[in-house]
Design a protein around this motif. Structure first.
Motif, PDB file in Angstrom:
ATOM      1  N   ALA A 195     -31.860 -19.023 -30.646  1.00 61.94           N
ATOM      2  CA  ALA A 195     -33.310 -18.871 -30.582  1.00 61.94           C
ATOM      3  C   ALA A 195     -33.983 -20.237 -30.388  1.00 61.94           C
ATOM      4  N   ARG A 196     -33.512 -21.231 -31.158  1.00 64.36           N
ATOM      5  CA  ARG A 196     -34.068 -22.581 -31.039  1.00 64.36           C
ATOM      6  C   ARG A 196     -33.763 -23.161 -29.658  1.00 64.36           C
ATOM      7  N   ALA A 197     -32.548 -22.903 -29.158  1.00 61.12           N
ATOM      8  CA  ALA A 197     -32.155 -23.423 -27.850  1.00 61.12           C
ATOM      9  C   ALA A 197     -33.004 -22.827 -26.737  1.00 61.12           C
ATOM     10  N   GLN A 198     -33.234 -21.531 -26.805  1.00 59.88           N
ATOM     11  CA  GLN A 198     -34.039 -20.878 -25.781  1.00 59.88           C
ATOM     12  C   GLN A 198     -35.479 -21.392 -25.796  1.00 59.88           C
ATOM     13  N   LYS A 199     -36.003 -21.599 -26.999  1.00 62.25           N
ATOM     14  CA  LYS A 199     -37.364 -22.125 -27.121  1.00 62.25           C
ATOM     15  C   LYS A 199     -37.453 -23.526 -26.499  1.00 62.25           C
ATOM     16  N   LEU A 200     -36.438 -24.357 -26.783  1.00 63.53           N
ATOM     17  CA  LEU A 200     -36.411 -25.707 -26.232  1.00 63.53           C
ATOM     18  C   LEU A 200     -36.327 -25.672 -24.711  1.00 63.53           C
ATOM     19  N   MET A 201     -35.489 -24.766 -24.181  1.00 63.00           N
ATOM     20  CA  MET A 201     -35.339 -24.669 -22.735  1.00 63.00           C
ATOM     21  C   MET A 201     -36.633 -24.209 -22.073  1.00 63.00           C
ATOM     22  N   ARG A 202     -37.346 -23.285 -22.727  1.00 60.64           N
ATOM     23  CA  ARG A 202     -38.629 -22.835 -22.179  1.00 60.64           C
ATOM     24  C   ARG A 202     -39.643 -23.972 -22.153  1.00 60.64           C
ATOM     25  N   GLU A 203     -39.676 -24.755 -23.240  1.00 61.22           N
ATOM     26  CA  GLU A 203     -40.625 -25.868 -23.304  1.00 61.22           C
ATOM     27  C   GLU A 203     -40.308 -26.921 -22.241  1.00 61.22           C
ATOM     28  N   ASN A 213     -34.276 -33.659 -22.003  1.00 57.72           N
ATOM     29  CA  ASN A 213     -32.966 -33.705 -21.354  1.00 57.72           C
ATOM     30  C   ASN A 213     -31.880 -34.146 -22.327  1.00 57.72           C
ATOM     31  N   ALA A 214     -32.209 -35.128 -23.173  1.00 58.78           N
ATOM     32  CA  ALA A 214     -31.242 -35.605 -24.158  1.00 58.78           C
ATOM     33  C   ALA A 214     -30.908 -34.515 -25.170  1.00 58.78           C
ATOM     34  N   ARG A 215     -31.906 -33.742 -25.597  1.00 58.57           N
ATOM     35  CA  ARG A 215     -31.676 -32.678 -26.575  1.00 58.57           C
ATOM     36  C   ARG A 215     -30.888 -31.533 -25.958  1.00 58.57           C
ATOM     37  N   VAL A 216     -31.128 -31.267 -24.673  1.00 60.44           N
ATOM     38  CA  VAL A 216     -30.398 -30.200 -23.992  1.00 60.44           C
ATOM     39  C   VAL A 216     -28.909 -30.526 -23.896  1.00 60.44           C
ATOM     40  N   GLU A 217     -28.588 -31.797 -23.805  1.00 55.37           N
ATOM     41  CA  GLU A 217     -27.185 -32.212 -23.695  1.00 55.37           C
ATOM     42  C   GLU A 217     -26.451 -32.208 -25.028  1.00 55.37           C
ATOM     43  N   ASP A 218     -27.171 -31.944 -26.127  1.00 59.45           N
ATOM     44  CA  ASP A 218     -26.547 -31.879 -27.451  1.00 59.45           C
ATOM     45  C   ASP A 218     -25.600 -30.681 -27.509  1.00 59.45           C
ATOM     46  N   PRO A 219     -24.293 -30.886 -27.749  1.00 53.53           N
ATOM     47  CA  PRO A 219     -23.336 -29.769 -27.756  1.00 53.53           C
ATOM     48  C   PRO A 219     -23.582 -28.758 -28.871  1.00 53.53           C
ATOM     49  N   ASP A 220     -24.328 -29.154 -29.894  1.00 53.57           N
ATOM     50  CA  ASP A 220     -24.606 -28.238 -31.010  1.00 53.57           C
ATOM     51  C   ASP A 220     -25.870 -27.406 -30.801  1.00 53.57           C
ATOM     52  N   LEU A 221     -26.545 -27.638 -29.678  1.00 55.46           N
ATOM     53  CA  LEU A 221     -27.834 -26.976 -29.456  1.00 55.46           C
ATOM     54  C   LEU A 221     -27.728 -25.463 -29.530  1.00 55.46           C
ATOM     55  N   TRP A 222     -26.701 -24.908 -28.893  1.00 55.32           N
ATOM     56  CA  TRP A 222     -26.601 -23.453 -28.789  1.00 55.32           C
ATOM     57  C   TRP A 222     -26.008 -22.798 -30.023  1.00 55.32           C
ATOM     58  N   ASN A 223     -25.784 -23.582 -31.074  1.00 55.57           N
ATOM     59  CA  ASN A 223     -25.421 -22.975 -32.360  1.00 55.57           C
ATOM     60  C   ASN A 223     -26.578 -22.140 -32.902  1.00 55.57           C
ATOM     61  N   ASP A 224     -27.779 -22.488 -32.471  1.00 56.35           N
ATOM     62  CA  ASP A 224     -28.978 -21.729 -32.834  1.00 56.35           C
ATOM     63  C   ASP A 224     -29.614 -21.247 -31.532  1.00 56.35           C
TER      64      ASP A 224
END
Length: 374
Positions: A49-57, A36-47
């Protein structure tokens, strides 16, 4: 409380224990807070592919926690209802709660198997390839029936289905089709379907005779960033062409396609999407998936045996028989699991058949041993 009910309760409790162990209940809530903390990172969606992988996990963890809680709560509530019903002499309440526990046993057993899908690629999306075999028009129609069966199974489990390639039959049905099935554990479940499928029925094409048809189904994991497969550019040939064909209400189709041939192995993959760039990307992923499957085959003796016996889609190579005449029966020849609900199976109710193969694989039994103990 009846002995059968006590048995159901014990089975559910054992499944909950295993699910909790596989989930790591001691740290699960902490891991969810970290997600949840990582999802709230505003820079997450700069990448992306990485963001989608994190959301799936994260979603996978949420789903597993929800499943564990739902089974635990269902067990407690129904045990309480049975005790209250017995104390008050309310047989109707007792019967309803016992039936709910019987359903919960099946759900818990399925989730227990799913929790054991911890192979390197079990959690990945899957490519599903269907090819008509021996039987001419009958086989093409059978391949179409199988494609409908798997699409319905996937949709019932909330999976996304994208059609990658399709070749129509000359008179009816399809010669072949390739789907990408997207969702958690898609490959882990579908890998049990690889092999030749045999149909026995009265011909629907005016012959009025009993006919036997064959089609092959082969499943490969979609390779993600965690698995690296290198493909030498000099080993592949890329061709472009146009194709068309019915896709169905829930299947994405377009008119252009790319074909990639891997010359050292003879593997051929195709893709029909909206752009040449997208086609090449999908086709390369499919090629890498098949190359990775070959490596899995070398590592895993059980899978190796299945592919060594792959042969033609015809007599002697089938893993499952679907008999519609003179009686109704679907039987998996690897495990002996069978059901007379042929309509349900062909409408996508495959969980029991899939689970029987997964259970056999997890027990370490060979096909011959499983059949000998049936």
């Amino acid at each position: 409380m009846r002995a059968e009910t006590q048995s159901h309760i014990e089975k559910i409790r054992k499944s909950l224990t295993l699910l909790g162990q596989r989930l790591g209940m001691d740290t699960a809530q902490h891991r969810l807070e970290e997600f949840n903390a990582r999802v709230e990172d505003p820079d997450l969606w700069n990448d992306p592919a990485r963001a989608q992988k994190l959301m799936r996990e994260r979603q996978a963890l949420v789903d597993k926690l929800g499943t564990h809680e739902a089974i635990r709560r269902g067990l407690e509530d129904n045990v309480e209802l049975i005790e209250m019903g017995e104390a008050e002499g309310d047989t109707e309440v007792v019967a309803e709660a016992e039936a709910a526990l019987a359903d919960l046993v099946k759900l818990a057993a399925t989730k227990e198997l799913e929790a054991l899908l911890d192979g390197e690629a079990d959690g990945n999306d899957a490519f599903l390839e269907i090819n008509a075999g021996a039987g001419g028009t009958e086989a093409c129609d059978w391949a179409l029936m199988l494609s409908r069966m798997y699409v319905r199974w996937a949709e019932a489990h909330g999976y996304e289905v994208d059609q990658q390639d399709r070749s129509e039959g000359t008179e009816a049905g399809i010669k072949s089709v390739v789907y990408q099935i997207k969702g958690p554990n898609a490959y882990g479940w579908l890998k049990s379907e690889s092999g030749v499928h045999r149909l026995v029925r009265i011909s629907p094409f005016g012959k009025g005779t009993r006919e036997t048809s064959f089609a092959s189904v082969w499943v490969y994991p979609v390779i993600d960033d965690n698995i690296e497969i290198e493909v030498n550019a000099g080993d592949i040939r890329i061709d472009t062409y146009r194709s068309s064909g019915a896709g169905g209400q829930h299947v994405n189709t377009t008119d252009s396609a790319v074909r990639i041939t891997h010359m050292p192995t003879g593997i051929v993959v195709t893709s029909s999407e909206k752009s040449q760039h997208q086609n090449r990307d999908i086709a390369m992923k499919a090629l890498k998936s098949k190359l990775y499957q070959m490596e899995l085959d070398r590592r895993n003796a059980a899978i190796n045996e299945a592919h060594e016996n792959k042969g033609d889609a015809g007599w002697g190579n089938q893993i499952r028989s679907y008999v519609l005449q003179p009686y109704q029966m679907v039987k998996d020849l690897r495990t002996g699991h069978e059901t007379s609900d042929t309509g349900g199976v062909l409408d996508g109710d495959l969980d029991g058949l899939m689970a029987s193969v997964l259970a056999m694989d997890l027990s370490g039994k060979s096909r011959a041993e499983a059949q000998a103990t049936d």
